[in-house]
Design a protein around this motif. Structure first.
Motif, PDB file in Angstrom:
ATOM      1  N   ASN A  30      14.708   0.546   9.311  1.00  0.00           N
ATOM      2  CA  ASN A  30      13.655  -0.468   9.301  1.00  0.00           C
ATOM      3  C   ASN A  30      12.545  -0.125  10.283  1.00  0.00           C
ATOM      4  OD1 ASN A  30      15.057  -1.947   7.403  1.00  0.00           O
ATOM      5  ND2 ASN A  30      16.079  -3.249   8.921  1.00  0.00           N
ATOM      6  N   LEU A  31      12.925   0.463  11.431  1.00  0.00           N
ATOM      7  CA  LEU A  31      11.915   0.859  12.408  1.00  0.00           C
ATOM      8  C   LEU A  31      11.004   1.935  11.847  1.00  0.00           C
ATOM      9  CD1 LEU A  31      10.807   0.588  15.265  1.00  0.00           C
ATOM     10  CD2 LEU A  31      12.460   2.318  16.019  1.00  0.00           C
ATOM     11  N   GLY A  32      11.590   2.910  11.118  1.00  0.00           N
ATOM     12  CA  GLY A  32      10.766   3.950  10.503  1.00  0.00           C
ATOM     13  C   GLY A  32       9.848   3.387   9.446  1.00  0.00           C
ATOM     14  N   THR A  33      10.373   2.457   8.653  1.00  0.00           N
ATOM     15  CA  THR A  33       9.537   1.809   7.636  1.00  0.00           C
ATOM     16  C   THR A  33       8.441   0.985   8.279  1.00  0.00           C
ATOM     17  OG1 THR A  33      11.468   1.712   6.179  1.00  0.00           O
ATOM     18  CG2 THR A  33       9.580   0.319   5.622  1.00  0.00           C
ATOM     19  N   GLY A  34       8.781   0.311   9.395  1.00  0.00           N
ATOM     20  CA  GLY A  34       7.789  -0.499  10.089  1.00  0.00           C
ATOM     21  C   GLY A  34       6.662   0.328  10.662  1.00  0.00           C
ATOM     22  N   ARG A  35       6.946   1.578  11.071  1.00  0.00           N
ATOM     23  CA  ARG A  35       5.892   2.453  11.565  1.00  0.00           C
ATOM     24  C   ARG A  35       5.078   3.049  10.435  1.00  0.00           C
ATOM     25  NH1 ARG A  35       9.278   5.887  16.173  1.00  0.00           N
ATOM     26  NH2 ARG A  35       9.470   4.167  17.700  1.00  0.00           N
ATOM     27  N   LEU A  36       5.692   3.249   9.286  1.00  0.00           N
ATOM     28  CA  LEU A  36       5.009   3.891   8.166  1.00  0.00           C
ATOM     29  C   LEU A  36       4.025   2.945   7.482  1.00  0.00           C
ATOM     30  CD1 LEU A  36       4.746   6.394   6.387  1.00  0.00           C
ATOM     31  CD2 LEU A  36       6.626   5.496   4.983  1.00  0.00           C
ATOM     32  N   GLU A  37       4.404   1.690   7.348  1.00  0.00           N
ATOM     33  CA  GLU A  37       3.551   0.748   6.628  1.00  0.00           C
ATOM     34  C   GLU A  37       2.187   0.549   7.293  1.00  0.00           C
ATOM     35  OE1 GLU A  37       5.761  -2.783   6.124  1.00  0.00           O
ATOM     36  OE2 GLU A  37       7.037  -1.979   4.511  1.00  0.00           O
ATOM     37  N   PRO A  38       2.104   0.340   8.624  1.00  0.00           N
ATOM     38  CA  PRO A  38       0.767   0.226   9.231  1.00  0.00           C
ATOM     39  C   PRO A  38      -0.069   1.499   9.076  1.00  0.00           C
ATOM     40  CG  PRO A  38       2.430  -0.644  10.713  1.00  0.00           C
ATOM     41  CD  PRO A  38       3.159   0.050   9.600  1.00  0.00           C
ATOM     42  N   PHE A  39       0.593   2.665   9.140  1.00  0.00           N
ATOM     43  CA  PHE A  39      -0.132   3.927   8.974  1.00  0.00           C
ATOM     44  C   PHE A  39      -0.720   4.038   7.574  1.00  0.00           C
ATOM     45  CE2 PHE A  39      -0.018   8.344   7.477  1.00  0.00           C
ATOM     46  CZ  PHE A  39      -0.949   8.912   8.352  1.00  0.00           C
ATOM     47  N   LEU A  40       0.091   3.695   6.559  1.00  0.00           N
ATOM     48  CA  LEU A  40      -0.411   3.767   5.179  1.00  0.00           C
ATOM     49  C   LEU A  40      -1.540   2.770   4.957  1.00  0.00           C
ATOM     50  CD1 LEU A  40       2.940   4.132   3.180  1.00  0.00           C
ATOM     51  CD2 LEU A  40       1.259   5.911   3.707  1.00  0.00           C
ATOM     52  N   PHE A  41      -1.367   1.554   5.492  1.00  0.00           N
ATOM     53  CA  PHE A  41      -2.415   0.545   5.317  1.00  0.00           C
ATOM     54  C   PHE A  41      -3.705   0.969   6.002  1.00  0.00           C
ATOM     55  CE2 PHE A  41      -4.707  -3.137   6.981  1.00  0.00           C
ATOM     56  CZ  PHE A  41      -5.008  -3.786   5.800  1.00  0.00           C
ATOM     57  N   THR A  42      -3.596   1.476   7.233  1.00  0.00           N
ATOM     58  CA  THR A  42      -4.794   1.909   7.969  1.00  0.00           C
ATOM     59  C   THR A  42      -5.483   3.064   7.252  1.00  0.00           C
ATOM     60  OG1 THR A  42      -3.759   1.241  10.058  1.00  0.00           O
ATOM     61  CG2 THR A  42      -5.653   2.716  10.189  1.00  0.00           C
ATOM     62  N   SER A  43      -4.690   4.005   6.744  1.00  0.00           N
ATOM     63  CA  SER A  43      -5.277   5.153   6.044  1.00  0.00           C
ATOM     64  C   SER A  43      -5.986   4.715   4.774  1.00  0.00           C
ATOM     65  CB  SER A  43      -4.183   6.172   5.707  1.00  0.00           C
ATOM     66  OG  SER A  43      -3.540   6.619   6.871  1.00  0.00           O
ATOM     67  N   PHE A  44      -5.320   3.884   3.982  1.00  0.00           N
ATOM     68  CA  PHE A  44      -5.936   3.397   2.745  1.00  0.00           C
ATOM     69  C   PHE A  44      -7.184   2.570   3.047  1.00  0.00           C
ATOM     70  CE2 PHE A  44      -6.425  -0.066  -0.331  1.00  0.00           C
ATOM     71  CZ  PHE A  44      -6.620   0.668  -1.498  1.00  0.00           C
ATOM     72  N   ASN A  45      -7.086   1.711   4.052  1.00  0.00           N
ATOM     73  CA  ASN A  45      -8.229   0.865   4.400  1.00  0.00           C
ATOM     74  C   ASN A  45      -9.416   1.703   4.865  1.00  0.00           C
ATOM     75  OD1 ASN A  45      -9.427  -1.725   4.785  1.00  0.00           O
ATOM     76  ND2 ASN A  45      -9.149  -1.479   6.990  1.00  0.00           N
ATOM     77  N   THR A  46      -9.145   2.757   5.646  1.00  0.00           N
ATOM     78  CA  THR A  46     -10.220   3.631   6.126  1.00  0.00           C
ATOM     79  C   THR A  46     -10.895   4.367   4.980  1.00  0.00           C
ATOM     80  OG1 THR A  46      -9.048   3.948   8.240  1.00  0.00           O
ATOM     81  CG2 THR A  46     -10.779   5.542   7.674  1.00  0.00           C
ATOM     82  N   LEU A  72     -16.690   2.648   0.196  1.00  0.00           N
ATOM     83  CA  LEU A  72     -17.555   1.488  -0.005  1.00  0.00           C
ATOM     84  C   LEU A  72     -18.891   1.672   0.696  1.00  0.00           C
ATOM     85  CD1 LEU A  72     -17.803  -1.373  -1.173  1.00  0.00           C
ATOM     86  CD2 LEU A  72     -16.836  -2.243   0.968  1.00  0.00           C
ATOM     87  N   VAL A  73     -18.873   2.223   1.911  1.00  0.00           N
ATOM     88  CA  VAL A  73     -20.121   2.473   2.638  1.00  0.00           C
ATOM     89  C   VAL A  73     -20.983   3.478   1.898  1.00  0.00           C
ATOM     90  CG1 VAL A  73     -21.075   3.478   4.754  1.00  0.00           C
ATOM     91  CG2 VAL A  73     -19.210   1.822   4.891  1.00  0.00           C
ATOM     92  N   ILE A  74     -20.349   4.534   1.384  1.00  0.00           N
ATOM     93  CA  ILE A  74     -21.103   5.556   0.653  1.00  0.00           C
ATOM     94  C   ILE A  74     -21.745   4.963  -0.599  1.00  0.00           C
ATOM     95  CG2 ILE A  74     -20.902   7.704  -0.653  1.00  0.00           C
ATOM     96  CD1 ILE A  74     -18.737   8.570   1.313  1.00  0.00           C
ATOM     97  N   VAL A  75     -20.963   4.197  -1.347  1.00  0.00           N
ATOM     98  CA  VAL A  75     -21.489   3.587  -2.572  1.00  0.00           C
ATOM     99  C   VAL A  75     -22.610   2.599  -2.256  1.00  0.00           C
ATOM    100  CG1 VAL A  75     -20.885   2.067  -4.494  1.00  0.00           C
ATOM    101  CG2 VAL A  75     -19.350   3.909  -3.853  1.00  0.00           C
TER     102      VAL A  75
END
Length: 320
Positions: free
Chosen positions: A20-36, A42-45
């Motif tokens: 669960n700790l590994g999953t908890g670290r992975l989810e914020p990373f994926l969200f931050t990467s996708f959001n970035t 969006l800025v380019i468009v």
């Protein structure tokens, strides 16, 4: 031999916790990467159309017809802007537009806020009826011709005040501001009333200053609408050159450019020498320059109002 050792509940809980700790670290990373990545796209468009418009506005009109201009002009020139400011009426029209925008925004904000405060008072017995009347104006309109005769009967034709008086009150803005006023604690107004303040003093000293976020947001909307308006100048003041607005002058310039370049031989530069072709403006190039000239003043004001948008609209749009 098979390992028959049993995993104790403590070890099993430890493995689950690590997983669960590994999953908890992975989810914020994926969200931050996708959001970035999403926000960068969006800025380019969002920025590309405006950057492309600037590039076209600084490109030679005859060369613009070929296409293929993206982020940088292929053949630099300021001829498009010279054509805009060569008419001699742009500067006077610019001053009229500035005066119209400033006066309309100030009066609309003050009067609409005063109306919203009045209709927010529960002790005012006619507030529901008057609110319904204002809301109906958002859905029903008499039309262009009755409105023209109304302006004529009010002696506002060929007058600067035709830009100001019809836009002094906005039903939509009144509803937003009234909802925002409803979030102000009633105890503040009661305290001011105990100290001897009347309704107008409460409005000026308590309500109006506390409405600054929503008023800044509404002010920008009103200013953009007043700055971009040209149809009322065409309908009501077209016979008075000194009352012409910037948008109306730019519209006339674009229309005349399109009419003068209606011949395809002229549009393609056929039969012209090189200097004449470079000096020629086309509807596409002049339209890009007009867009830049008309947008820059509002773009300079927008950053100062941006910080109020989230607070002003979110609070003002929540129903009581």
């Amino acid at each position: 031999m098979a390992d028959n050792r049993q995993i104790s509940p403590g070890h099993r809980a430890g493995f689950t916790a690590k997983k669960n700790l590994g999953t908890g670290r992975l989810e914020p990373f994926l969200f931050t990467s996708f959001n970035t990545v999403f926000m960068v796209c969006l800025v380019i468009v969002t920025l590309y159309p405006f950057i492309n418009t600037i590039a076209v506005s600084f490109n030679e009109g005859n060369d613009t017809i070929r296409g293929g201009i993206y982020l940088w002009p292929r053949q630099w020139t300021v001829q498009n802007y010279k054509a805009i400011f060569a008419t001699g009426t742009i500067f006077d029209a610019f001053l009229v537009s500035v005066a119209r925008t400033v006066i309309s925004t100030l009066l609309n904000i003050f009067l609409t806020t005063m109306l919203a405060y009045t209709l927010s008072r529960r002790e005012y017995v006619f507030r529901k009826f008057i609110t319904v009347v204002f809301v109906l104006t958002m859905y029903f309109s008499a039309g262009l011709i009755p409105n023209y005769f109304l302006i004529k009967d009010l002696n506002l034709l060929n007058s600067f005040w035709v830009y100001i008086i019809p836009s002094m009150i906005s039903a939509f803005n009144m509803i937003v501001i009234r909802t925002y006023i409803g979030t102000i604690p009633e105890s503040l107004m009661e305290s001011a009333r105990i100290d001897g303040a009347g309704d107008f003093k409460i409005f000026m000293r308590v309500v109006f200053p506390l409405c600054k976020p929503v008023l800044a947001t509404i002010a920008l909307f009103v200013a953009v609408g007043a700055w971009n308006a040209w149809f009322d100048a065409f309908i009501y003041t077209s016979s008075k050159q000194h009352l012409s607005t910037l948008q109306y002058e730019l519209m006339k310039l674009l229309s005349s450019t399109m009419n003068s370049n209606g011949n395809p031989n002229v549009s393609n530069g056929v039969g012209m020498d090189q200097d004449s072709a470079r000096a020629m403006v086309t509807p596409l190039s002049i339209r890009a320059a007009i867009t830049v000239v008309a947008s820059v003043p509002i773009l300079l004001v927008y950053p100062f109002m941006q910080k109020y948008f989230v607070v002003g609209l979110n609070v003002g749009s929540v129903k009581e």
